[in-house]
Design a protein around this motif. Structure first.
Motif, mmCIF file in Angstrom:
data_model
loop_
_atom_site.group_PDB
_atom_site.id
_atom_site.type_symbol
_atom_site.label_atom_id
_atom_site.label_comp_id
_atom_site.label_asym_id
_atom_site.label_seq_id
_atom_site.Cartn_x
_atom_site.Cartn_y
_atom_site.Cartn_z
ATOM 1 N N HIS A 32 0.828 -1.212 0.000
ATOM 2 C CA HIS A 32 0.000 0.000 0.000
ATOM 3 C C HIS A 32 0.862 1.262 0.000
ATOM 4 C CE1 HIS A 32 -3.125 -2.896 0.982
ATOM 5 N NE2 HIS A 32 -4.029 -1.967 0.762
ATOM 6 N N GLY A 33 2.097 1.109 -0.429
ATOM 7 C CA GLY A 33 2.957 2.264 -0.634
ATOM 8 C C GLY A 33 3.605 2.841 0.605
ATOM 9 N N PHE A 34 3.681 2.064 1.692
ATOM 10 C CA PHE A 34 4.288 2.565 2.926
ATOM 11 C C PHE A 34 5.804 2.394 2.905
ATOM 12 C CE2 PHE A 34 0.055 2.613 4.535
ATOM 13 C CZ PHE A 34 0.062 3.462 5.640
ATOM 14 N N ASP A 35 6.489 3.366 3.488
ATOM 15 C CA ASP A 35 7.885 3.201 3.864
ATOM 16 C C ASP A 35 7.885 2.623 5.275
ATOM 17 O OD1 ASP A 35 8.917 4.232 1.489
ATOM 18 O OD2 ASP A 35 8.822 6.286 2.241
ATOM 19 N N VAL A 36 8.606 1.520 5.461
ATOM 20 C CA VAL A 36 8.560 0.767 6.711
ATOM 21 C C VAL A 36 9.891 0.899 7.440
ATOM 22 C CG1 VAL A 36 8.309 -1.517 7.728
ATOM 23 C CG2 VAL A 36 6.878 -0.854 5.776
ATOM 24 N N PHE A 37 9.822 1.249 8.721
ATOM 25 C CA PHE A 37 11.006 1.423 9.544
ATOM 26 C C PHE A 37 10.880 0.579 10.825
ATOM 27 C CE2 PHE A 37 10.204 5.290 7.170
ATOM 28 C CZ PHE A 37 11.421 5.524 6.547
ATOM 29 N N ILE A 38 12.005 0.084 11.315
ATOM 30 C CA ILE A 38 12.046 -0.588 12.610
ATOM 31 C C ILE A 38 12.579 0.410 13.629
ATOM 32 C CG2 ILE A 38 13.119 -2.422 13.975
ATOM 33 C CD1 ILE A 38 13.217 -4.116 11.442
ATOM 34 N N VAL A 39 11.845 0.590 14.725
ATOM 35 C CA VAL A 39 12.253 1.495 15.799
ATOM 36 C C VAL A 39 12.305 0.657 17.066
ATOM 37 C CG1 VAL A 39 11.755 3.621 17.041
ATOM 38 C CG2 VAL A 39 11.197 3.445 14.608
ATOM 39 N N THR A 40 13.502 0.317 17.502
ATOM 40 C CA THR A 40 13.703 -0.687 18.521
ATOM 41 C C THR A 40 14.511 -0.177 19.697
ATOM 42 O OG1 THR A 40 14.747 -2.863 18.935
ATOM 43 C CG2 THR A 40 15.733 -1.506 17.218
ATOM 44 N N GLY A 41 14.279 -0.760 20.858
ATOM 45 C CA GLY A 41 15.124 -0.483 22.010
ATOM 46 C C GLY A 41 16.436 -1.235 21.944
ATOM 47 N N GLY A 42 16.510 -2.236 21.072
ATOM 48 C CA GLY A 42 17.728 -3.015 20.906
ATOM 49 C C GLY A 42 18.823 -2.219 20.214
ATOM 50 N N VAL A 45 10.219 8.467 20.011
ATOM 51 C CA VAL A 45 9.618 9.534 19.209
ATOM 52 C C VAL A 45 10.669 10.569 18.836
ATOM 53 C CG1 VAL A 45 7.859 11.328 19.159
ATOM 54 C CG2 VAL A 45 7.376 9.153 20.285
ATOM 55 N N GLU A 46 11.512 10.927 19.781
ATOM 56 C CA GLU A 46 12.563 11.909 19.504
ATOM 57 C C GLU A 46 13.508 11.410 18.416
ATOM 58 O OE1 GLU A 46 12.411 13.242 24.208
ATOM 59 O OE2 GLU A 46 14.172 12.182 23.405
ATOM 60 N N HIS A 47 13.847 10.134 18.477
ATOM 61 C CA HIS A 47 14.784 9.586 17.492
ATOM 62 C C HIS A 47 14.120 9.361 16.134
ATOM 63 C CE1 HIS A 47 17.382 7.952 21.037
ATOM 64 N NE2 HIS A 47 17.513 9.257 20.850
ATOM 65 N N ILE A 48 12.822 9.132 16.118
ATOM 66 C CA ILE A 48 12.112 9.080 14.828
ATOM 67 C C ILE A 48 12.289 10.400 14.101
ATOM 68 C CG2 ILE A 48 9.806 9.082 13.796
ATOM 69 C CD1 ILE A 48 9.049 6.921 15.880
ATOM 70 N N GLN A 49 12.158 11.499 14.829
ATOM 71 C CA GLN A 49 12.316 12.810 14.194
ATOM 72 C C GLN A 49 13.762 13.072 13.804
ATOM 73 O OE1 GLN A 49 10.206 14.984 12.997
ATOM 74 N NE2 GLN A 49 11.925 16.271 12.328
#
Length: 300
Positions: free
Chosen positions: A147-157, A212-216
């Protein structure tokens, strides 16, 4: 291939379907999805996979240097002494584990992670680690991309740990992984410049508000879809859910003792003030029951 074949009909599947259909009305650059890794994309019990990797690294190092066992942190890890580990504390154990890989280049580290994933088996299930990913979530990743999404992994690891396997396991490019960072040191060598790992974390552990901060700071784009499983993902889920319409926050509930594990997901670096499933109900997130919503858990 059928759409989300391992997802049983029900409210969770319907919510995903409706969200994906509505997302097609958005410009492509607004279709951003972020997903936690441990407990969301792969199994995190009885230990985090990265923890198992570092303990194996410690055992190998201790065979070469018997004096390592004299250090309390390493002794507790080598013996699997959970009481001693609890007394020493997470911060002290984490710093000791970071020191194990000090001086490794990024390629050294990635090669050892891949070797571990290819050669070791999950201690609770006896399956190769790559088979401990969740089949329904792999299908969801494909549906998002379809569906045209850009997919990211945001992990504590650790960022580099997940980057070493993200493409093979999830089809996610290494540079699309946001995790906890380690500091590197630049060295000018006769053979050419090199980067080596230090024993220090770079910034905060990537959990809670830091996600959230690191996503930005690292991605620069606001997600409209987020998936997680613990209080460490709460802010990320809230951030995506309040991005506008359509948006979706998806919480994986570990309630399947027979096929996986049944437990209340908890954050690592912060205390939970409210069960995350209660938060999900109060804030209108979509809760995924592993027991009821998934016809299979792991790939065949």
């Amino acid at each position: 291939m059928a759409f989300l074949p391992s997802w049983r009909p029900g409210a969770a599947r319907d919510a995903i379907t409706s969200f994906l259909d509505e997302s097609l009305a958005l410009p492509p650059d607004q279709r951003v999805a972020v997903l936690d890794n441990d407990g969301t994309l792969w199994c995190e019990k009885p230990n985090y996979t990265q923890y198992d990797f570092l303990v194996r690294t410690l055992h190998a190092a201790a065979e070469q240097d018997g004096g390592l066992g004299d250090r309390p942190e390493y002794r507790a890890l080598l013996d699997g002494d959970r009481a001693a580990l609890g007394e020493l504390g997470l911060q002290r154990i984490a710093m000791a584990l970071l020191e194990l890989c000090e001086g490794w280049t990024p390629d050294d580290f990635a090669d050892r992670v891949r070797d571990f994933m290819a050669s070791e088996k999950h201690p609770g299930r006896g399956a190769p680690y790559p088979k401990m990913v969740y089949q329904p979530m792999l299908e969801l990743l494909e549906a998002l991309r379809g569906h045209g999404f850009d997919v990211f992994i945001v992990t504590g690891g650790g960022t580099e740990f997940v980057r070493a396997v993200s493409r093979d396991l999830y089809g996610v490019r290494p540079d699309d992984v946001v995790g906890t960072l380690v500091e590197y040191h630049y060295e000018a060598r006769e053979a050419g410049p090199a980067l080596v790992r230090t024993a220090f974390a770079h910034g905060e552990v990537n959990e809670g508000p830091a996600k959230v901060e690191h996503i930005q700071t690292q991605l620069g784009r606001r997600p409209i879809f987020a998936a997680g499983n613990s209080a460490g993902d709460r802010e990320m889920l809230e951030y995506a859910r309040t991005a506008g319409t359509p948006s979706l926050a998806l919480l994986v509930d570990h309630d399947d003792a027979e096929r996986e594990y049944a437990y209340a997901s908890a954050a690592v670096t912060m205390k939970d003030t409210e069960p995350i499933t209660a938060v999900a109900g109060r804030l209108g997130w979509t809760v995924v029951s592993m027991r009821d919503d998934w016809s299979v858990v792991f790939p065949a």
